[in-house]
Design a protein around this motif. Structure first.
Motif, PDB file in Angstrom:
ATOM      1  N   THR A 146       0.380  -1.274   0.006  1.00 36.72           N
ATOM      2  CA  THR A 146      -0.501   0.104   0.003  1.00 36.72           C
ATOM      3  C   THR A 146       0.442   1.577   0.045  1.00 36.72           C
ATOM      4  O   THR A 146       0.469   1.798  -0.529  1.00 36.72           O
ATOM      5  CB  THR A 146      -0.974  -0.145   1.181  1.00 36.72           C
ATOM      6  OG1 THR A 146      -0.364   0.245   2.265  1.00 36.72           O
ATOM      7  CG2 THR A 146      -1.942  -1.309   1.298  1.00 36.72           C
ATOM      8  N   GLN A 147       1.934   2.096   0.716  1.00 38.41           N
ATOM      9  CA  GLN A 147       2.753   2.597   0.473  1.00 38.41           C
ATOM     10  C   GLN A 147       4.462   2.537  -0.159  1.00 38.41           C
ATOM     11  O   GLN A 147       5.195   3.040  -0.206  1.00 38.41           O
ATOM     12  CB  GLN A 147       3.463   2.549   2.115  1.00 38.41           C
ATOM     13  CG  GLN A 147       1.935   2.708   3.217  1.00 38.41           C
ATOM     14  CD  GLN A 147       1.626   3.766   2.878  1.00 38.41           C
ATOM     15  OE1 GLN A 147       2.252   4.820   2.355  1.00 38.41           O
ATOM     16  NE2 GLN A 147       0.392   4.021   2.669  1.00 38.41           N
ATOM     17  N   ARG A 148       4.087   0.748  -1.372  1.00 38.79           N
ATOM     18  CA  ARG A 148       5.800   0.639  -1.771  1.00 38.79           C
ATOM     19  C   ARG A 148       6.867   1.115  -1.111  1.00 38.79           C
ATOM     20  O   ARG A 148       7.454   0.826  -1.181  1.00 38.79           O
ATOM     21  CB  ARG A 148       5.566   1.979  -3.107  1.00 38.79           C
ATOM     22  CG  ARG A 148       4.194   1.759  -3.376  1.00 38.79           C
ATOM     23  CD  ARG A 148       4.303   1.636  -5.241  1.00 38.79           C
ATOM     24  NE  ARG A 148       4.866   0.827  -5.826  1.00 38.79           N
ATOM     25  CZ  ARG A 148       3.980  -0.122  -5.906  1.00 38.79           C
ATOM     26  NH1 ARG A 148       2.698   0.115  -6.059  1.00 38.79           N
ATOM     27  NH2 ARG A 148       3.991  -0.906  -6.873  1.00 38.79           N
ATOM     28  N   THR A 149       6.053  -0.011  -0.130  1.00 38.19           N
ATOM     29  CA  THR A 149       8.264  -0.050   1.364  1.00 38.19           C
ATOM     30  C   THR A 149       8.812  -1.194   1.368  1.00 38.19           C
ATOM     31  O   THR A 149       7.640  -2.119   0.982  1.00 38.19           O
ATOM     32  CB  THR A 149       7.662   0.420   2.797  1.00 38.19           C
ATOM     33  OG1 THR A 149       6.834   2.085   3.018  1.00 38.19           O
ATOM     34  CG2 THR A 149       8.684   0.685   3.212  1.00 38.19           C
ATOM     35  N   MET A 150       9.816  -1.380   0.733  1.00 33.97           N
ATOM     36  CA  MET A 150      11.007  -2.450   0.859  1.00 33.97           C
ATOM     37  C   MET A 150      11.432  -3.116   1.682  1.00 33.97           C
ATOM     38  O   MET A 150      12.656  -1.395   2.613  1.00 33.97           O
ATOM     39  CB  MET A 150      11.517  -2.076  -0.761  1.00 33.97           C
ATOM     40  CG  MET A 150      12.094  -3.689  -0.282  1.00 33.97           C
ATOM     41  SD  MET A 150      12.614  -3.724  -2.473  1.00 33.97           S
ATOM     42  CE  MET A 150      11.382  -3.870  -3.419  1.00 33.97           C
ATOM     43  N   LEU A 151      11.376  -3.796   3.076  1.00 34.02           N
ATOM     44  CA  LEU A 151      12.304  -4.038   4.203  1.00 34.02           C
ATOM     45  C   LEU A 151      13.514  -5.079   3.561  1.00 34.02           C
ATOM     46  O   LEU A 151      13.288  -6.145   2.645  1.00 34.02           O
ATOM     47  CB  LEU A 151      11.466  -5.181   4.811  1.00 34.02           C
ATOM     48  CG  LEU A 151      10.380  -4.126   5.519  1.00 34.02           C
ATOM     49  CD1 LEU A 151       9.279  -4.797   6.200  1.00 34.02           C
ATOM     50  CD2 LEU A 151      10.714  -3.620   6.173  1.00 34.02           C
ATOM     51  N   CYS A 152      14.399  -3.927   3.292  1.00 29.49           N
ATOM     52  CA  CYS A 152      15.745  -4.514   2.229  1.00 29.49           C
ATOM     53  C   CYS A 152      16.967  -5.358   3.028  1.00 29.49           C
ATOM     54  O   CYS A 152      17.990  -5.778   2.806  1.00 29.49           O
ATOM     55  CB  CYS A 152      16.545  -3.119   1.454  1.00 29.49           C
ATOM     56  SG  CYS A 152      15.548  -1.916   1.283  1.00 29.49           S
ATOM     57  N   SER A 153      16.440  -5.683   4.491  1.00 30.04           N
ATOM     58  CA  SER A 153      18.191  -6.150   5.197  1.00 30.04           C
ATOM     59  C   SER A 153      18.863  -5.721   4.794  1.00 30.04           C
ATOM     60  O   SER A 153      19.326  -4.308   4.551  1.00 30.04           O
ATOM     61  CB  SER A 153      17.423  -7.728   4.398  1.00 30.04           C
ATOM     62  OG  SER A 153      18.873  -8.677   5.051  1.00 30.04           O
ATOM     63  N   ASP A 154      19.900  -6.667   4.471  1.00 27.93           N
ATOM     64  CA  ASP A 154      21.402  -5.985   4.214  1.00 27.93           C
ATOM     65  C   ASP A 154      21.953  -4.585   2.779  1.00 27.93           C
ATOM     66  O   ASP A 154      22.785  -3.906   2.746  1.00 27.93           O
ATOM     67  CB  ASP A 154      22.589  -6.951   4.092  1.00 27.93           C
ATOM     68  CG  ASP A 154      22.870  -7.356   5.593  1.00 27.93           C
ATOM     69  OD1 ASP A 154      21.865  -7.118   6.739  1.00 27.93           O
ATOM     70  OD2 ASP A 154      22.614  -8.936   5.954  1.00 27.93           O
ATOM     71  N   LEU A 155      20.602  -4.884   2.353  1.00 29.95           N
ATOM     72  CA  LEU A 155      20.644  -4.421   0.423  1.00 29.95           C
ATOM     73  C   LEU A 155      21.400  -2.820   1.159  1.00 29.95           C
ATOM     74  O   LEU A 155      20.633  -2.233   2.133  1.00 29.95           O
ATOM     75  CB  LEU A 155      20.188  -4.323  -0.017  1.00 29.95           C
ATOM     76  CG  LEU A 155      19.978  -6.013  -0.791  1.00 29.95           C
ATOM     77  CD1 LEU A 155      18.057  -6.286  -1.518  1.00 29.95           C
ATOM     78  CD2 LEU A 155      20.606  -6.147  -1.968  1.00 29.95           C
ATOM     79  N   PHE A 156      21.833  -2.344   0.650  1.00 25.56           N
ATOM     80  CA  PHE A 156      22.593  -0.848   0.592  1.00 25.56           C
ATOM     81  C   PHE A 156      23.109  -1.088   2.555  1.00 25.56           C
ATOM     82  O   PHE A 156      23.187   0.642   2.462  1.00 25.56           O
ATOM     83  CB  PHE A 156      20.488  -0.474   0.051  1.00 25.56           C
ATOM     84  CG  PHE A 156      20.308  -0.434  -0.830  1.00 25.56           C
ATOM     85  CD1 PHE A 156      21.460   0.444  -1.851  1.00 25.56           C
ATOM     86  CD2 PHE A 156      19.184  -0.661  -1.016  1.00 25.56           C
ATOM     87  CE1 PHE A 156      19.961   0.877  -2.958  1.00 25.56           C
ATOM     88  CE2 PHE A 156      18.607  -0.796  -2.028  1.00 25.56           C
ATOM     89  CZ  PHE A 156      19.233  -0.624  -3.182  1.00 25.56           C
ATOM     90  N   HIS A 157      24.071  -1.435   2.567  1.00 20.28           N
ATOM     91  CA  HIS A 157      24.556  -1.125   3.825  1.00 20.28           C
ATOM     92  C   HIS A 157      25.666   0.158   2.831  1.00 20.28           C
ATOM     93  O   HIS A 157      26.183  -0.010   3.128  1.00 20.28           O
ATOM     94  CB  HIS A 157      25.463  -3.225   3.815  1.00 20.28           C
ATOM     95  CG  HIS A 157      26.424  -2.642   5.231  1.00 20.28           C
ATOM     96  ND1 HIS A 157      26.555  -3.857   5.762  1.00 20.28           N
ATOM     97  CD2 HIS A 157      27.090  -1.788   5.453  1.00 20.28           C
ATOM     98  CE1 HIS A 157      27.266  -3.685   7.046  1.00 20.28           C
ATOM     99  NE2 HIS A 157      27.474  -2.524   6.859  1.00 20.28           N
ATOM    100  N   GLN A 158      25.321   0.752   5.028  1.00 19.66           N
ATOM    101  CA  GLN A 158      25.775   1.571   4.790  1.00 19.66           C
ATOM    102  C   GLN A 158      26.997   1.962   6.022  1.00 19.66           C
ATOM    103  O   GLN A 158      26.149   1.766   7.180  1.00 19.66           O
ATOM    104  CB  GLN A 158      25.824   2.845   4.577  1.00 19.66           C
ATOM    105  CG  GLN A 158      24.569   3.352   3.114  1.00 19.66           C
ATOM    106  CD  GLN A 158      23.179   4.364   3.782  1.00 19.66           C
ATOM    107  OE1 GLN A 158      22.271   5.070   4.699  1.00 19.66           O
ATOM    108  NE2 GLN A 158      21.659   2.957   4.036  1.00 19.66           N
TER     109      GLN A 158
END
Ligand SMILES: [Fe+2]
Ligand SMILES: [Fe+2]
Length: 256
Positions: A146-158
């Motif tokens: 509904t909000q187009r939110t992705m729970l990405c885990s370790d992807l995009f680690h900073q």
């Protein structure tokens, strides 16, 4: 002390900084009829994450506890959560449930797939398996439709003590962090496989507006562009051979 911020409607980022390793661990709490916690946190971090959840809702109300892949920061404190949230049920992908979680935690996980949705009330989550991305046979990401939110885990680690949410691309930071990892003892943290680009392209087609990232700032904006950019960063940093077979001093002296 945890830092709690609302990064999308009813979605709270509970962030715990580990200054010793210059790294944030972020846990995501969905405030809804059937509250969901994505990432339990490490066992040693349980008191801080519980404190963060308590600032938003009574932890005993948790109904769903989920994660991407079997690893301590993803699901290590599940047993502690189950003792204080008696109505909570763990939920993960099929491989994770069959290979590790059901046996290790002595529980029956709800198996999540892309064919059905986990409905928490107002919000609707779909699980996409992403084998070996970020790592682990059982890896996957959750997408709130509904909000187009992705729970990405370790992807995009900073690395670093960064802001909770940003509209600026995080790709420079990701490139810097992955490059630094490749040069140290934690090299090959994220494998690059023939499927990496295909999986990231599949995730991009979902057109997320918010990327909820486990280590680092949440990104708000054109998530498809950011995912396609990540594919380029990963190819650039991770596709070259980097493995060195460990040298054994004893073996060398034995051969002399
Ligand atoms: Fe991980
Ligand atoms: Fe992680």
């Amino acid at each position: 002390m945890p830092h709690v911020s609302e990064i999308a409607p009813d979605l709270y980022r509970i962030s715990v900084l580990y200054p010793e390793i210059n790294l944030q661990f972020n846990h995501f709490l969905v405030k809804d009829d059937e509250p969901l916690l994505f990432h339990t946190g490490l066992r040693r971090m349980f008191p801080e994450v519980r404190e963060g959840v308590s600032r938003v809702l009574d932890p005993a109300r948790l109904r769903w506890i989920s994660w991407s892949h079997f690893e301590s920061d993803e699901c290590g404190s599940l047993p502690e959560w189950m003792t204080i949230a008696p109505h909570a049920q763990p939920a993960c992908g099929m491989v994770g449930a069959l290979v590790s979680a059901n046996d290790f935690f002595q529980c029956q996980c709800r198996v999540l797939t892309a064919q059905d949705t986990l409905i928490t009330g107002k919000y609707r989550f779909r699980y996409y398996n992403t084998p070996q991305l970020p790592h682990g046979w059982d890896a996957g990401v959750m997408f709130e439709e509904t909000q187009r939110t992705m729970l990405c885990s370790d992807l995009f680690h900073q690395d670093g003590n960064v802001e909770p949410i940003t509209e600026r691309s995080v790709l420079d930071r990701v490139q810097e962090t992955l490059t630094a990892y490749q040069a140290g003892p934690l090299a090959n943290y994220v494998p690059y496989t023939p499927n990496t680009g295909r999986i990231l392209e599949g995730l991009a087609t979902l057109q997320p507006k918010t990327l909820a990232i486990m280590h680092g700032s949440t990104f708000s904006g054109d998530g498809a562009k950011e995912l396609r950019g990540l594919a380029g960063v990963m190819q650039d940093v991770l596709s070259k051979p980097s493995y060195q077979f460990p040298k054994c001093a004893d073996a060398e002296s034995a051969a002399d």
